[in-house]
Design a protein around this motif. Structure first.
Motif, mmCIF file in Angstrom:
data_model
loop_
_atom_site.group_PDB
_atom_site.id
_atom_site.type_symbol
_atom_site.label_atom_id
_atom_site.label_comp_id
_atom_site.label_asym_id
_atom_site.label_seq_id
_atom_site.Cartn_x
_atom_site.Cartn_y
_atom_site.Cartn_z
ATOM 1 N N UNK A 289 0.787 -1.208 0.118
ATOM 2 C CA UNK A 289 0.016 -0.117 -0.172
ATOM 3 C C UNK A 289 0.874 1.259 -0.225
ATOM 4 N N UNK A 290 1.882 1.170 0.721
ATOM 5 C CA UNK A 290 2.879 2.375 1.068
ATOM 6 C C UNK A 290 3.452 2.528 -0.464
ATOM 7 N N UNK A 291 3.880 1.485 -1.237
ATOM 8 C CA UNK A 291 4.347 1.878 -2.567
ATOM 9 C C UNK A 291 3.226 2.410 -3.427
ATOM 10 N N UNK A 292 2.351 2.125 -3.523
ATOM 11 C CA UNK A 292 1.015 2.581 -4.454
ATOM 12 C C UNK A 292 0.842 4.028 -3.963
ATOM 13 N N UNK A 293 0.828 4.298 -2.610
ATOM 14 C CA UNK A 293 0.535 5.796 -2.209
ATOM 15 C C UNK A 293 1.551 6.601 -2.854
ATOM 16 N N UNK A 294 2.956 6.351 -2.325
ATOM 17 C CA UNK A 294 4.115 7.113 -2.796
ATOM 18 C C UNK A 294 3.937 7.533 -4.204
ATOM 19 N N UNK A 295 3.801 6.105 -4.924
ATOM 20 C CA UNK A 295 3.778 6.427 -6.499
ATOM 21 C C UNK A 295 2.557 7.309 -6.959
ATOM 22 N N UNK A 296 1.411 7.365 -6.258
ATOM 23 C CA UNK A 296 0.237 8.116 -6.544
ATOM 24 C C UNK A 296 0.728 9.499 -6.419
ATOM 25 N N UNK A 297 1.350 9.768 -5.231
ATOM 26 C CA UNK A 297 1.394 11.288 -4.761
ATOM 27 C C UNK A 297 2.627 11.645 -5.721
ATOM 28 N N UNK A 298 3.479 11.093 -5.867
ATOM 29 C CA UNK A 298 4.565 11.659 -6.731
ATOM 30 C C UNK A 298 4.394 11.711 -8.152
ATOM 31 N N UNK A 299 3.413 11.018 -8.717
ATOM 32 C CA UNK A 299 3.047 11.042 -10.055
ATOM 33 C C UNK A 299 1.704 11.982 -10.452
ATOM 34 N N UNK A 300 1.202 12.579 -9.197
ATOM 35 C CA UNK A 300 0.233 13.549 -9.292
ATOM 36 C C UNK A 300 -1.253 12.953 -9.451
ATOM 37 N N UNK A 301 -1.208 11.479 -9.119
ATOM 38 C CA UNK A 301 -2.801 11.024 -9.044
ATOM 39 C C UNK A 301 -3.523 11.305 -7.879
ATOM 40 N N UNK A 302 -2.825 11.533 -6.887
ATOM 41 C CA UNK A 302 -3.482 11.504 -5.417
ATOM 42 C C UNK A 302 -2.991 12.900 -5.027
ATOM 43 N N UNK A 303 -4.048 13.392 -4.170
ATOM 44 C CA UNK A 303 -3.487 14.776 -3.415
ATOM 45 C C UNK A 303 -2.476 14.717 -2.417
ATOM 46 N N UNK A 304 -1.356 15.434 -2.519
ATOM 47 C CA UNK A 304 -0.448 15.072 -1.594
ATOM 48 C C UNK A 304 -0.740 15.340 -0.083
ATOM 49 N N UNK A 305 -1.543 16.649 -0.013
ATOM 50 C CA UNK A 305 -1.919 16.902 1.440
ATOM 51 C C UNK A 305 -2.675 15.676 2.007
ATOM 52 N N UNK A 306 -3.555 14.987 1.528
ATOM 53 C CA UNK A 306 -4.144 13.923 2.061
ATOM 54 C C UNK A 306 -3.507 12.660 2.137
ATOM 55 N N UNK A 307 -2.662 12.155 1.130
ATOM 56 C CA UNK A 307 -2.158 10.989 0.972
ATOM 57 C C UNK A 307 -0.853 10.761 1.309
ATOM 58 N N UNK A 308 0.077 11.933 1.424
ATOM 59 C CA UNK A 308 1.582 11.936 1.701
ATOM 60 C C UNK A 308 1.789 11.645 3.123
ATOM 61 N N UNK A 309 0.978 12.003 3.971
ATOM 62 C CA UNK A 309 1.289 11.784 5.527
ATOM 63 C C UNK A 309 0.854 10.425 5.907
ATOM 64 N N UNK A 310 0.074 9.581 5.350
ATOM 65 C CA UNK A 310 -0.425 8.494 5.271
ATOM 66 C C UNK A 310 0.938 7.426 4.961
ATOM 67 N N UNK A 311 1.466 7.860 3.767
ATOM 68 C CA UNK A 311 2.468 7.296 3.289
ATOM 69 C C UNK A 311 3.922 7.277 4.166
ATOM 70 N N UNK A 312 3.887 8.371 4.741
ATOM 71 C CA UNK A 312 5.137 8.865 5.641
ATOM 72 C C UNK A 312 5.120 7.773 6.698
ATOM 73 N N UNK A 313 3.802 7.925 7.392
ATOM 74 C CA UNK A 313 3.675 7.015 8.835
ATOM 75 C C UNK A 313 4.055 5.625 8.388
ATOM 76 N N UNK A 314 3.521 5.091 7.378
ATOM 77 C CA UNK A 314 3.725 3.696 6.778
ATOM 78 C C UNK A 314 5.023 3.500 6.626
ATOM 79 N N UNK A 315 5.551 4.187 6.074
ATOM 80 C CA UNK A 315 7.094 3.900 5.925
ATOM 81 C C UNK A 315 7.795 3.885 7.124
ATOM 82 N N UNK A 316 7.920 4.689 7.969
ATOM 83 C CA UNK A 316 8.288 4.755 9.148
ATOM 84 C C UNK A 316 8.309 3.499 10.145
#
Length: 379
Positions: A289-316
């Motif tokens: 899921x973290x791979x999919x979220x990071x890829x989506x945020x960095x590709x512009x498919x997902x809103x970074x404001x909503x999704x990047x914090x979740x991806x960061x928490x998951x990575x850590x």
């Protein structure tokens, strides 16, 4: 139109109204930089890639294992991308050298000839060799697997005869075809992958955006859903926005990502049963899921404001579950659908089956998505 098909179509329309944004530089996503000590993607990716590079193949250590198996290919691919993106040529060369034993008569016999998605995925590695510039001979080897997978398409829907309509297929089938495209730049490989993904989405995605392990095992098993998320992200990385199936796949992807946000655990992990808060935090699904979220945020498919914090928490959270040797803890073992294993239609029996699955440390089902995510953060 059935109610579930109507709901999916309506949701797809809402999601598509948001459009597709352009790529987002990592530097503009604060959550993907300024990492605490020991958690930077380059460092973690190198540690986990070195862990894989040092391993023997399972057939070399386990007499019950006949062939190279798909988790080894998934981790090998991830380790190669980490090495390539970080410019670590010494690591990359050791990962290349792992293939040498497979060029011997004994090793060649350990590459399965079976027409099965879990074995055809072997072609991903030689294709990545070619992508990283090792030579066209590797492309030819990899394309053999990709073309054999479509040697006799099912006439009704055009997908590979290896399609089982299992959610795992939504990674296994597309990744080989996408890699074939990356190595050859021939559009037919993307067409195959996109047609397949769209067909699977229409058949298997539930109105809430998630995926049941199987109709007779109606649970949202974590890693099964993880395969889907990772497969869609890999395909969308290369699929042109004007492709006939792009809109459908992007809508399915966004629906799934939206469904994942509210069920992420407070510890950053997603659960063994995604929608069951009492279930245990499982790391292989979390990595996918973290791979999919990071890829989506960095590709512009997902809103970074909503999704990047979740991806960061998951990575850590993932990094916190790595031991000193870079083995990831809390990985669910290989798991068939509950109905097949328990031979019971009792949903309590099936629920208990998923909850009681053994957990391993260092299982490649978990090592691989950590590598994919490190690569996504490095891209």
């Amino acid at each position: 139109m059935t109610p579930s098909r109507f709901l999916r179509s309506a949701l797809a329309g809402l999601l598509l109204a948001a459009g597709t944004a352009g790529a987002v530089p990592t530097a503009s996503v604060p959550e993907f930089s300024d990492w605490p000590a020991g958690t930077a993607p380059a460092e973690v990716g190198r540690r986990v890639a070195e862990n894989f590079a040092a391993r023997s193949f399972q057939w070399q250590t386990d007499p019950k294992r006949r062939y190279v198996i798909y988790p080894e290919i998934c981790a090998w691919y991830g380790a190669l991308t980490v090495a390539g993106l970080s410019g670590d040529t010494a690591l990359r060369d050791r990962l290349y050298a792992k293939y040498d034993v497979l060029l011997t008569p004994e090793g060649a016999a350990r590459v399965s000839p079976d027409a099965h998605v879990d074995y055809r995925i072997f072609g991903v590695v030689p294709l990545e060799f070619q992508v990283q510039g090792r030579g066209d001979a590797w492309r030819a080897i990899g394309l053999t697997y990709a073309d054999a997978q479509w040697g006799n398409p099912v006439i009704a829907d055009g997908v590979s005869p290896e399609a089982r309509w299992w959610i795992d297929d939504m990674y296994m089938l597309p990744i080989l075809q996408v890699q074939a495209y990356r190595a050859s730049r021939q559009a037919k490989y993307l067409d195959r992958a996109a047609l397949t993904m769209a067909a699977y989405l229409d058949k298997l995605q539930q109105p809430n955006g998630l995926f049941l392990h199987a109709p007779d095992s109606p649970f949202y098993w974590g890693r099964g859903n993880g395969w889907v998320a990772a497969g869609m992200a890999e395909l969308l990385r290369d699929l042109p926005a004007d492709h006939p199936h792009h809109a459908r796949i992007l809508a399915g992807y966004r629906a799934m990502m939206a469904a994942l946000l509210p069920v992420q655990g407070t510890d950053g992990l997603w659960k063994q049963l995604v929608d069951k808060p009492e279930s245990w935090g499982e790391t292989s699904a979390t990595g996918m899921f973290t791979f999919a979220l990071v890829t989506g945020v960095k590709s512009g498919w997902l809103n970074a404001k909503d999704y990047a914090p979740a991806a960061r928490r998951a990575w850590l959270a993932l990094v916190a579950h790595l031991d000193d040797d870079a083995n990831l803890a809390e990985v669910c073992v290989g798991t068939d659908k509950a109905r097949k294993t328990t031979k019971s239609d009792d949903l309590k029996v099936q629920y208990d089956f998923y909850q009681a699955r053994p957990r391993r440390s260092g299982d490649l089902h978990g090592q691989a998505p950590v590598l994919w995510t490190a690569s996504a953060l490095l891209r």
